[in-house]
Write a protein that holds these residues in place. Structure first.
Motif, mmCIF file in Angstrom:
data_model
loop_
_atom_site.group_PDB
_atom_site.id
_atom_site.type_symbol
_atom_site.label_atom_id
_atom_site.label_comp_id
_atom_site.label_asym_id
_atom_site.label_seq_id
_atom_site.Cartn_x
_atom_site.Cartn_y
_atom_site.Cartn_z
ATOM 1 N N TYR A 1 -16.645 27.961 -46.516
ATOM 2 C CA TYR A 1 -17.016 26.670 -47.082
ATOM 3 C C TYR A 1 -16.733 25.555 -46.085
ATOM 4 O O TYR A 1 -15.754 25.611 -45.333
ATOM 5 N N GLU B 1 -23.603 25.143 -53.635
ATOM 6 C CA GLU B 1 -24.467 25.247 -52.467
ATOM 7 C C GLU B 1 -24.212 24.118 -51.467
ATOM 8 O O GLU B 1 -24.463 24.258 -50.268
ATOM 9 N N CYS C 1 -21.154 25.216 -49.118
ATOM 10 C CA CYS C 1 -21.244 26.415 -48.285
ATOM 11 C C CYS C 1 -21.391 26.061 -46.812
ATOM 12 O O CYS C 1 -22.076 25.108 -46.445
ATOM 13 N N ASN D 1 -27.829 29.850 -48.496
ATOM 14 C CA ASN D 1 -27.903 31.114 -49.230
ATOM 15 C C ASN D 1 -27.189 32.254 -48.535
ATOM 16 O O ASN D 1 -26.870 33.264 -49.166
ATOM 17 N N TYR E 1 -23.919 31.581 -50.110
ATOM 18 C CA TYR E 1 -24.026 31.367 -51.558
ATOM 19 C C TYR E 1 -24.494 32.608 -52.320
ATOM 20 O O TYR E 1 -24.316 32.693 -53.533
#
Length: 210
Positions: A17, A39, A42, A80, A83
């Motif tokens: 993160y 999201e 991240c 993603n 995530y």
């Protein structure tokens, strides 16, 4: 040395993160009606450890190549990658689908389509037709017949642009030009609290030369 599989770029991240998750969650709980969008937390930058020797010849990877990506680059990639996770049990620890462990070290697999750019010698190099632009701020209304197809689009200034995908015609826009696009296409991001959006060259409807 690690060798990545077809289509996959292997990355090494300093952290999952980009901000302290627990601190942000606590602040959100204090504010009425606030929510945490994972999201947005991240990590989206990491070191390129390995690039694939081949890219699949399918509709999802058409035109994608590794020609502008090198081992040692710092990649900018889709949220993603981190995530994409699931839980085996309720409230259990998250299991990250793209995370692999080799000899006690953690690495991440990123599909080539999820790599937007690389940073090399302090320079941002956009890859595979991706464009980085400033976030849009207001709606645009076009009334002329010539511009009718652009009604309701957004406009942004290009921050960085590179080569198109293989076999695609490049747009003739450059850094500083304004581009026009459908508002539901770009993906918003930020690095070091500097916001930007990502979209593909073929999604650009038009542009104004600076």
């Amino acid at each position: 040395m690690i060798q990545s599989a077809s289509n996959k770029v292997i990355l090494k991240l300093e952290t999952k993160y980009c901000k302290n998750f627990s601190d942000i969650a606590k602040r959100s709980a204090i504010a009425d009606g606030a929510s945490v969008h994972l999201e947005d937390l991240c990590q989206i930058v990491g070191e390129v450890i390995s690039i694939p020797k081949s890219i699949s010849n399918d509709k999802w990877h058409e035109g994608f190549t590794t020609k502008d990506i090198q081992v040692g680059d710092t990649a900018i990639f889709s949220f993603n990658i981190v995530y994409d996770w699931y839980q085996n049990t309720h409230m259990g620890d998250p299991l990250y689908k793209n995370l692999i462990s080799i000899q006690g070290k953690e690495f991440w697999m990123a599909d080539i389509t999820k790599i937007y750019a690389v940073i090399r010698n302090g320079e941002i190099i956009m890859v595979n037709g991706y464009v980085m632009a400033r976030p849009f701020e207001k709606d645009l209304i076009f009334t002329t017949a010539k511009s009718k197809k652009l009604k309701g689009v957004k406009s942004s200034q290009i921050m960085h642009i590179g080569n198109p995908r293989e076999g695609k015609t490049p747009i003739q826009a450059k850094m500083g030009d304004n581009i026009y696009y459908s508002p539901n296409l770009p993906i918003p991001y930020q690095i070091n609290d500097k916001p930007f959006i990502i979209l593909q060259q073929h999604q650009v409807l038009g542009y104004d030369k600076r």
